[in-house]
Design a protein around this motif. Structure first.
Motif, short mmCIF file in Angstrom:
data_model
loop_
_atom_site.label_atom_id
_atom_site.label_comp_id
_atom_site.label_asym_id
_atom_site.label_seq_id
_atom_site.Cartn_x
_atom_site.Cartn_y
_atom_site.Cartn_z
N ALA A 140 0.84 -1.21 0.00
CA ALA A 140 0.00 0.00 0.00
C ALA A 140 0.87 1.26 0.00
O ALA A 140 1.88 1.33 0.69
CB ALA A 140 -0.92 -0.01 1.22
N ARG A 141 0.44 2.25 -0.79
CA ARG A 141 1.12 3.54 -0.84
C ARG A 141 0.07 4.63 -0.79
O ARG A 141 -1.02 4.48 -1.32
CB ARG A 141 1.94 3.70 -2.13
N ARG A 142 0.44 5.75 -0.15
CA ARG A 142 -0.46 6.89 -0.09
C ARG A 142 0.33 8.16 -0.40
O ARG A 142 1.34 8.45 0.24
CB ARG A 142 -1.11 7.00 1.29
N ASN A 143 -0.16 8.87 -1.44
CA ASN A 143 0.47 10.14 -1.83
C ASN A 143 1.97 9.99 -2.09
O ASN A 143 2.79 10.80 -1.64
CB ASN A 143 0.24 11.20 -0.74
N GLN A 144 2.33 8.92 -2.78
CA GLN A 144 3.73 8.67 -3.15
C GLN A 144 4.63 8.50 -1.94
O GLN A 144 5.86 8.65 -2.03
CB GLN A 144 4.26 9.82 -4.03
N GLY A 145 4.03 8.17 -0.79
CA GLY A 145 4.83 7.99 0.42
C GLY A 145 5.49 6.63 0.46
O GLY A 145 5.46 5.85 -0.49
N LYS A 146 6.12 6.36 1.58
CA LYS A 146 6.82 5.10 1.77
C LYS A 146 5.82 3.94 1.77
O LYS A 146 4.81 4.00 2.47
CB LYS A 146 7.61 5.13 3.08
N PRO A 147 6.10 2.86 1.01
CA PRO A 147 5.15 1.75 0.96
C PRO A 147 5.12 0.95 2.25
O PRO A 147 6.12 0.88 2.98
CB PRO A 147 5.65 0.90 -0.21
N ILE A 148 3.99 0.35 2.51
CA ILE A 148 3.84 -0.56 3.63
C ILE A 148 3.22 -1.85 3.10
O ILE A 148 2.29 -1.83 2.30
CB ILE A 148 2.98 0.06 4.75
#
Length: 321
Positions: free
Chosen positions: A239-247
């Motif tokens: 999962a990614r949100r707003n091009q942030g670090k994936p989890i």
């Protein structure tokens, strides 16, 4: 009692269509059959809920029955056209001697006082609607009973106790006999208590995905991530949100206790990918494995069932900024 391996169920839950089928069955605990002229015998409720065709529902339910996940209740044997496979058919009665369809059914009547037995048509009407016995000539009131049924052919005048018959397909207009017909069992399905209790504890991946998506994350499902060692690691979701670090989320869908070796495998995966990983499992975690999880600093959700997993994943998703 049939022993079901939860690993088989966990594997089926990775197939999104099968997961929806199993979710429907857990909710309803049974699958009822329905008949209509277009599709014949099929399972419209599960088809609408899952988004599958009648043929697909029959195949999927049959597969689950063959795996002993579902139990069958065979209602009856249906007849289908040998030419087109349709169950939209009618029985056509014929004279067993000349095959004419011009037959008539007569009641056999017995006049109790004199014992006369004859066709209903042989009891003559005599004025004002009264009926007289052809043997004794007496008027008949309530002293008559139906002794049976007899058939006669209007084409060849033969009489017989039962007519012959064949079957007419309303779809392709083919006539056929029972000997030629395709025979199909009409089946309803239900889930036994053992399988039901296992499915209630296992985690339904699509529900976890829905929770993650509700947090505004873009999701890659069944994602492959290449580690520093060159080994490719598989995750249920990244999962990614707003091009942030994936989890990453990895569902360990088993009810067998988590071993220390499994925890070491998780740690190796975390170190090799360098990703933040959430491990989700309905399995019990013994003290030794729990101490290792704490020592390695892994994020592990120990869920009582799928609903509990959703609540705990939501808590983690909401904590991510």
């Amino acid at each position: 009692m049939t022993v079901i391996d939860e690993d088989v169920l966990a594997k089926l839950l990775k197939d999104r269509t099968m997961e929806k089928v199993l979710a429907h069955i857990v909710e309803s605990k049974s699958v009822s059959v329905h008949y209509d002229l277009e599709y014949g015998y099929h399972y419209p409720r599960i088809e609408a809920d899952v988004g599958i065709t009648p043929d697909e529902s029959i195949d999927l339910l049959s597969k689950l029955a063959s795996l002993r996940i579902l139990s069958e209740n065979i209602l009856f044997l249906s007849i289908a056209c040998p030419r087109c496979g349709s169950t939209n058919a009618a029985i056509v009665y014929r004279c067993p001697k000349c095959s004419s369809i011009m037959i008539r059914r007569d009641l056999l009547m017995e006049h109790i006082p004199c014992g006369c037995i004859g066709l209903e048509s042989s009891f003559k009407e005599k004025g004002e609607g009264s009926v007289i016995c052809p043997r004794c000539g007496g008027s008949i009131s309530d002293d008559v009973r139906i002794a049976g049924v007899w058939f006669s052919c209007l084409s060849c005048n033969s009489r017989f106790p039962e007519p012959g018959h064949n079957i007419f397909c309303r779809v392709c207009r083919e006539f056929f006999t029972v000997k030629d017909a395709s025979l199909k069992f009409v089946v309803e399905y239900y889930i036994g208590d053992e399988v039901y209790s296992i499915l209630k504890k296992l985690i339904f991946p699509s529900r976890i995905r829905a929770v993650i998506e509700s947090g505004g994350f873009d999701i890659e499902e069944n994602a492959s991530v290449k580690g520093k060692s060159g080994v490719v690691h598989l995750f249920d979701f990244v999962a990614r949100r707003n091009q942030g670090k994936p989890i990453a989320f990895l569902i360990e869908n088993t009810l067998k206790p988590i071993t220390e070796a499994k925890v070491i495998e998780w740690y190796t995966k975390s170190m090799d990918t360098g990703m933040e990983i959430v491990y989700v499992t309905p399995a019990p975690i013994p003290d030794g494995a729990r101490r290792l999880i704490q020592f390695y600093g892994l994020t592990v959700i120990e869920a009582a069932d799928s609903a509990d997993a959703e609540v705990k994943v939501r808590s983690i998703v909401e904590s991510i900024r």
